[in-house]
Design a protein around this motif. Structure first.
Motif, PDB file in Angstrom:
ATOM      1  N   LEU A  94      11.509  11.113  -0.784  1.00 30.12           N
ATOM      2  CA  LEU A  94      12.107  11.981   0.235  1.00 30.12           C
ATOM      3  C   LEU A  94      13.083  12.963  -0.418  1.00 30.12           C
ATOM      4  O   LEU A  94      13.128  14.143  -0.067  1.00 30.12           O
ATOM      5  N   PHE A  95      13.866  12.453  -1.370  1.00 41.17           N
ATOM      6  CA  PHE A  95      14.762  13.289  -2.162  1.00 41.17           C
ATOM      7  C   PHE A  95      14.458  13.015  -3.631  1.00 41.17           C
ATOM      8  O   PHE A  95      13.800  12.034  -3.968  1.00 41.17           O
ATOM      9  N   ALA A 135      16.172   8.663  -3.443  1.00 41.43           N
ATOM     10  CA  ALA A 135      15.624   9.570  -4.459  1.00 41.43           C
ATOM     11  C   ALA A 135      15.007   8.820  -5.637  1.00 41.43           C
ATOM     12  O   ALA A 135      14.456   9.452  -6.541  1.00 41.43           O
ATOM     13  N   MET A 136      15.061   7.495  -5.635  1.00 48.01           N
ATOM     14  CA  MET A 136      14.552   6.717  -6.765  1.00 48.01           C
ATOM     15  C   MET A 136      13.025   6.675  -6.752  1.00 48.01           C
ATOM     16  O   MET A 136      12.389   6.748  -5.686  1.00 48.01           O
ATOM     17  N   ASP A 137      12.436   6.555  -7.945  1.00 51.79           N
ATOM     18  CA  ASP A 137      10.979   6.615  -8.095  1.00 51.79           C
ATOM     19  C   ASP A 137      10.243   5.571  -7.262  1.00 51.79           C
ATOM     20  O   ASP A 137       9.153   5.825  -6.757  1.00 51.79           O
ATOM     21  N   MET A 138      10.811   4.374  -7.157  1.00 54.99           N
ATOM     22  CA  MET A 138      10.101   3.286  -6.474  1.00 54.99           C
ATOM     23  C   MET A 138       9.999   3.484  -4.965  1.00 54.99           C
ATOM     24  O   MET A 138       9.256   2.780  -4.297  1.00 54.99           O
ATOM     25  N   PHE A 139      10.705   4.469  -4.431  1.00 54.93           N
ATOM     26  CA  PHE A 139      10.615   4.746  -3.003  1.00 54.93           C
ATOM     27  C   PHE A 139       9.861   6.056  -2.723  1.00 54.93           C
ATOM     28  O   PHE A 139      10.010   6.656  -1.659  1.00 54.93           O
ATOM     29  N   ALA A 140       9.062   6.471  -3.702  1.00 58.21           N
ATOM     30  CA  ALA A 140       8.177   7.624  -3.491  1.00 58.21           C
ATOM     31  C   ALA A 140       7.113   7.258  -2.455  1.00 58.21           C
ATOM     32  O   ALA A 140       6.781   6.082  -2.261  1.00 58.21           O
ATOM     33  N   ILE A 141       6.563   8.280  -1.817  1.00 59.16           N
ATOM     34  CA  ILE A 141       5.677   8.068  -0.672  1.00 59.16           C
ATOM     35  C   ILE A 141       4.207   8.203  -1.086  1.00 59.16           C
ATOM     36  O   ILE A 141       3.787   9.230  -1.603  1.00 59.16           O
ATOM     37  N   ALA A 187      -3.289   6.469  -7.859  1.00 58.26           N
ATOM     38  CA  ALA A 187      -2.284   6.677  -6.827  1.00 58.26           C
ATOM     39  C   ALA A 187      -2.586   7.984  -6.116  1.00 58.26           C
ATOM     40  O   ALA A 187      -3.145   8.904  -6.695  1.00 58.26           O
ATOM     41  N   VAL A 188      -2.214   8.050  -4.854  1.00 56.13           N
ATOM     42  CA  VAL A 188      -2.462   9.248  -4.047  1.00 56.13           C
ATOM     43  C   VAL A 188      -1.150   9.666  -3.408  1.00 56.13           C
ATOM     44  O   VAL A 188      -0.579   8.940  -2.582  1.00 56.13           O
ATOM     45  N   GLY A 189      -0.654  10.830  -3.800  1.00 55.31           N
ATOM     46  CA  GLY A 189       0.614  11.311  -3.273  1.00 55.31           C
ATOM     47  C   GLY A 189       0.557  12.762  -2.890  1.00 55.31           C
ATOM     48  O   GLY A 189      -0.513  13.305  -2.568  1.00 55.31           O
ATOM     49  N   THR A 190       1.708  13.427  -2.964  1.00 54.93           N
ATOM     50  CA  THR A 190       1.817  14.847  -2.608  1.00 54.93           C
ATOM     51  C   THR A 190       2.341  15.671  -3.780  1.00 54.93           C
ATOM     52  O   THR A 190       2.637  16.854  -3.625  1.00 54.93           O
ATOM     53  N   GLY A 191       2.476  15.049  -4.946  1.00 55.72           N
ATOM     54  CA  GLY A 191       3.081  15.711  -6.102  1.00 55.72           C
ATOM     55  C   GLY A 191       2.231  16.776  -6.750  1.00 55.72           C
ATOM     56  O   GLY A 191       1.106  17.063  -6.308  1.00 55.72           O
ATOM     57  N   PRO A 192       2.727  17.375  -7.832  1.00 63.01           N
ATOM     58  CA  PRO A 192       2.030  18.498  -8.478  1.00 63.01           C
ATOM     59  C   PRO A 192       0.747  18.098  -9.202  1.00 63.01           C
ATOM     60  O   PRO A 192      -0.092  18.954  -9.444  1.00 63.01           O
ATOM     61  N   PHE A 193       0.584  16.819  -9.541  1.00 64.76           N
ATOM     62  CA  PHE A 193      -0.615  16.378 -10.248  1.00 64.76           C
ATOM     63  C   PHE A 193      -1.362  15.346  -9.416  1.00 64.76           C
ATOM     64  O   PHE A 193      -0.761  14.508  -8.748  1.00 64.76           O
TER      65      PHE A 193
END
Length: 240
Positions: free
Chosen positions: A93-94, A205-211, A231-237
């Protein structure tokens, strides 16, 4: 008959003629009358043009690191090599500012806190999709947090340790300082605490709480994060 006594006089006249000729003003070119065509210089000889280089071939960037990732599911890992990769695929989230520890917006735009510090309201970005096409919204955030928090969640597996959840939020189920994660609307999430926790913003903002994508987690189940699922996320890669 040329008389010798005239010789000095003739010599003087010759010298005067030379001096007067050297002092005469230079001739001024006569300007061309108005409308006259200006002479065009002959064209320069054409220089052969160098052809452009061929398109560059795709480049593979090789990066040396201390070891391979244990898993690409940040919720169940604690090693930096895993987070080094998941941080390129997933977003929290952050996130921390470059070179610092101050949280800045990522999947969330901002937040507000109640006067007693017990309720944190987080506003989410709109129009964001996971790499698999699933919509990012408040329900996806609730799914991710409840999956770690509640031991009876269908995707909270006994074979996996959710160590950071226990460390940061003091336990699971009723032991957790987080007592509620609610979707107020599609782009607003409300976190309720059992007591005020000043670093909640930094913890989010910690990595382990990424969505992660709820669709992907439901599809792969316990295999999510392994090489077969990634993994499937919303990041740049995107994991391929």
């Amino acid at each position: 008959m040329f008389r010798r006594e005239w010789l000095p006089l003739v010599s003087l006249l010759v010298v005067l003629a030379l001096v007067l000729g050297a002092c005469a003003p230079a001739a001024t070119p006569t300007p061309a009358p108005p409308g006259a065509a200006t002479p065009t210089p002959p064209p320069a000889e054409a220089t052969p043009t160098t052809p452009p280089p061929p398109p560059a071939e795709p480049v593979t960037f090789i990066f040396g690191r201390g070891g391979d990732s244990v898993s690409l599911d940040p919720a169940v890992e604690t090693d930096g090599e895993s987070f080094r990769v998941t941080g390129q695929i997933l977003e929290p989230l952050f996130q921390y500012e470059d070179g610092g520890t101050v949280p800045i917006p990522a999947l969330a735009t901002d937040y507000s806190v109640s006067d007693d510090g017990m309720v944190w309201t987080v506003n989410l970005r709109e129009g964001v999709k996971f790499h698999d096409g699933t919509d990012f919204n408040a329900d996806a955030v609730v799914f991710n947090f409840e999956r770690q928090w509640k031991t009876d969640h269908p995707l909270h597996f006994e074979s996996e340790a959710y160590s950071y959840w226990e460390w940061m939020w003091f336990g699971f189920d009723d032991d957790s300082i987080i007592t509620g994660v609610e979707a107020v609307d599609d782009h607003t999430v409300e976190f309720t605490l059992s007591e005020a926790l000043a670093p909640l913003w930094a913890n989010l903002a910690m990595d382990m709480f990424a969505i992660s994508s709820p669709t992907a987690m439901e599809q792969y189940g316990e295999e999510y994060g392994t090489p077969s699922a990634g993994a499937v996320g919303t990041g740049p890669f995107k994991f391929v």
